[in-house]
Write a protein that holds these residues in place. Structure first.
Motif, PDB file in Angstrom:
ATOM      1  N   HIS A 198      16.049   4.542  12.785  1.00 36.05           N
ATOM      2  CA  HIS A 198      15.226   4.023  11.688  1.00 36.05           C
ATOM      3  C   HIS A 198      15.838   4.428  10.334  1.00 36.05           C
ATOM      4  O   HIS A 198      15.985   3.602   9.430  1.00 36.05           O
ATOM      5  N   VAL A 199      16.233   5.707  10.226  1.00 39.43           N
ATOM      6  CA  VAL A 199      16.705   6.256   8.945  1.00 39.43           C
ATOM      7  C   VAL A 199      18.175   5.903   8.684  1.00 39.43           C
ATOM      8  O   VAL A 199      18.570   5.659   7.543  1.00 39.43           O
ATOM      9  N   ALA A 202       5.975   1.852   8.237  1.00 36.61           N
ATOM     10  CA  ALA A 202       7.298   1.578   7.673  1.00 36.61           C
ATOM     11  C   ALA A 202       8.034   2.886   7.369  1.00 36.61           C
ATOM     12  O   ALA A 202       9.262   2.948   7.462  1.00 36.61           O
ATOM     13  N   ASP A 203       7.304   3.922   7.015  1.00 38.50           N
ATOM     14  CA  ASP A 203       7.914   5.223   6.719  1.00 38.50           C
ATOM     15  C   ASP A 203       8.416   5.865   8.015  1.00 38.50           C
ATOM     16  O   ASP A 203       7.634   6.032   8.966  1.00 38.50           O
ATOM     17  N   PRO A 204       9.711   6.218   8.083  1.00 39.90           N
ATOM     18  CA  PRO A 204      10.259   6.752   9.340  1.00 39.90           C
ATOM     19  C   PRO A 204       9.540   8.011   9.839  1.00 39.90           C
ATOM     20  O   PRO A 204       9.374   8.193  11.043  1.00 39.90           O
ATOM     21  N   ARG A 205       9.113   8.883   8.911  1.00 45.88           N
ATOM     22  CA  ARG A 205       8.446  10.117   9.355  1.00 45.88           C
ATOM     23  C   ARG A 205       7.100   9.796   9.992  1.00 45.88           C
ATOM     24  O   ARG A 205       6.730  10.331  11.033  1.00 45.88           O
ATOM     25  N   ALA A 206       6.359   8.881   9.373  1.00 45.61           N
ATOM     26  CA  ALA A 206       5.067   8.487   9.928  1.00 45.61           C
ATOM     27  C   ALA A 206       5.272   7.762  11.260  1.00 45.61           C
ATOM     28  O   ALA A 206       4.497   7.917  12.209  1.00 45.61           O
ATOM     29  N   GLU A 235      -1.083   7.676   6.610  1.00 45.67           N
ATOM     30  CA  GLU A 235      -1.852   6.828   5.695  1.00 45.67           C
ATOM     31  C   GLU A 235      -2.278   5.494   6.284  1.00 45.67           C
ATOM     32  O   GLU A 235      -3.164   4.841   5.735  1.00 45.67           O
ATOM     33  N   THR A 236      -1.613   5.047   7.343  1.00 50.10           N
ATOM     34  CA  THR A 236      -1.930   3.712   7.853  1.00 50.10           C
ATOM     35  C   THR A 236      -2.350   3.737   9.325  1.00 50.10           C
ATOM     36  O   THR A 236      -1.849   4.540  10.114  1.00 50.10           O
TER      37      THR A 236
END
Lengths: 246, 246
Positions: A75-76, B85-89, B185-186
């Motif tokens: 992903h990163v 969309a955020d890789p960490r999440a 958050e999502t």
């Protein structure tokens, strides 16, 4: 800044090392000596409360579980991609990585622990071993270590693990009859996961891993071995405590 | 054209129904009566040789395993997104879906089978039950059915399953202290997976699922229940053989 806590380049640690090497990502390597139970020491449990390697730390973000780490990395750092762009091929990839995590890994772990547990426990008094066991965070894992050190697995359990390995080679052979890589046309995290578990296995399981019974798996293993990233991952030092690697 | 083979809207079948409803995807529903062992009948084994529901068929492509099905659907139908969309999440999401598959699901399955196996087997002669068992493709599954029908799980095994459920509620409570949804958050596939497993559980496990010990989990369950997609998924008929749904 990427840091990786890992054991010797085999199994789940090899899986994440391979992904880093395929992507050419520089990282700082921290070798955790699992035969000395370092993964259950308080210092390591602060990093991963589950007491397991590998662990990736990326700009302060801790990611655990080798399959999740490899998806995170793709992903990163999307180039070169290790997850197929085609949704159907990507689903085939995830079926393999999931199968490895839920079936193949446990079967191989059972067989390996049976073979190596006494080389670990013979160095310890029963009290020392009990103290080490007590630090293992997950109950199932404690139980696995306790059983393998005490009575060992039964012949039936070991035979079932062997059948799971044979089944997995059958699944890989079938997949490779449909394309050059396990998920289809492109090399992916499926190849990385299965290779990390089955490397060197033809030596021990030659009765069903051989050029007659699993010719495609044998050819694929040789093809994997010739990749520069595989050679680099396998050359990662696994016996020292902390060193830089790239 | 989307077809879904599923059981009643609970557990893994609910997981994939929820994902379809959140995305507003029309599909043809095929209910598989798992209490009548339909998932091991030759006709169904032609669709999924593993003899498990749910199974998604999309334009002729067969996708198995609820977690893989949900990732596939988010890949093919990206709106609304159910993977952060955020890789960490996204990594946090996958840690939850993996934990559900490897720990929580098995713990709950053990407890549920213990409670319901005799309502299934009491309708069959020992010979009929043996014949049904023999059709189950996976050895571990055959063994699970055999043990739960014969001697049942031990009190220690059931207590360990209960501790796994309690541990999972603790993980969810901790995650919900960091954001409104399990991955942050999502709303994501993590919420869908955990909700599908723990719905209705406060009734049976009120000693650790209650407003004092797990207030965030209780509030999150109520918030999940109020989603139109959840209500639609729970209303999916689960007792008829084949019918259209949307």
């Amino acid at each position: 800044m990427i840091e990786l806590y890992h054991a010797e380049p085999a199994s789940n640690s090899l899986k994440v090392l391979l992904c880093l090497k395929e992507k050419g990502i520089d990282f700082r390597s921290h070798v955790v000596d699992i035969q000395a139970f370092q993964q259950h020491e308080p210092q390591f449990l602060q990093i991963n409360p589950d007491g397991q390697v590998p662990v990736l730390v990326h700009d302060g973000v801790v990611v655990t579980e080798s399959t999740v780490i490899n998806e995170y990395r793709d992903h990163v750092f999307p180039e070169p991609p290790l997850r197929p762009a085609d949704p159907r091929a990507c689903a085939r990839m995830r079926l393999f990585t999931k199968y490895v995590d839920e079936h193949l890994r446990h079967a191989l772990s059972q067989i390996s622990w049976q073979l190596m547990i006494h080389t670990i426990t013979d160095k310890l008094t029963p009290e020392e071993f009990a103290a080490r066991l007590a630090r293992i965070p997950r109950e199932e894992k404690r139980e696995k270590w306790r059983i393998s050190a005490a009575q060992g697995y039964t012949p039936e359990q070991l035979a079932a693990s062997r059948r799971t390995l044979q089944e997995s080679i059958g699944k890989m052979e079938a997949a490779l009859s449909r394309g050059p890589w396990l998920a289809g046309e492109t090399h992916s995290l499926a190849d990385i996961a299965c290779f990390s578990m089955t490397i060197l296995k033809p030596k021990r399981y030659g009765d069903f891993m051989n050029d007659e019974m699993s010719p495609r798996v044998m050819e694929w293993q040789a093809r994997m071995m010739s990749r520069p990233a595989v050679q680099a991952a396998l050359a990662t030092p696994g016996q020292v405590r902390t060193r830089a690697a790239s």
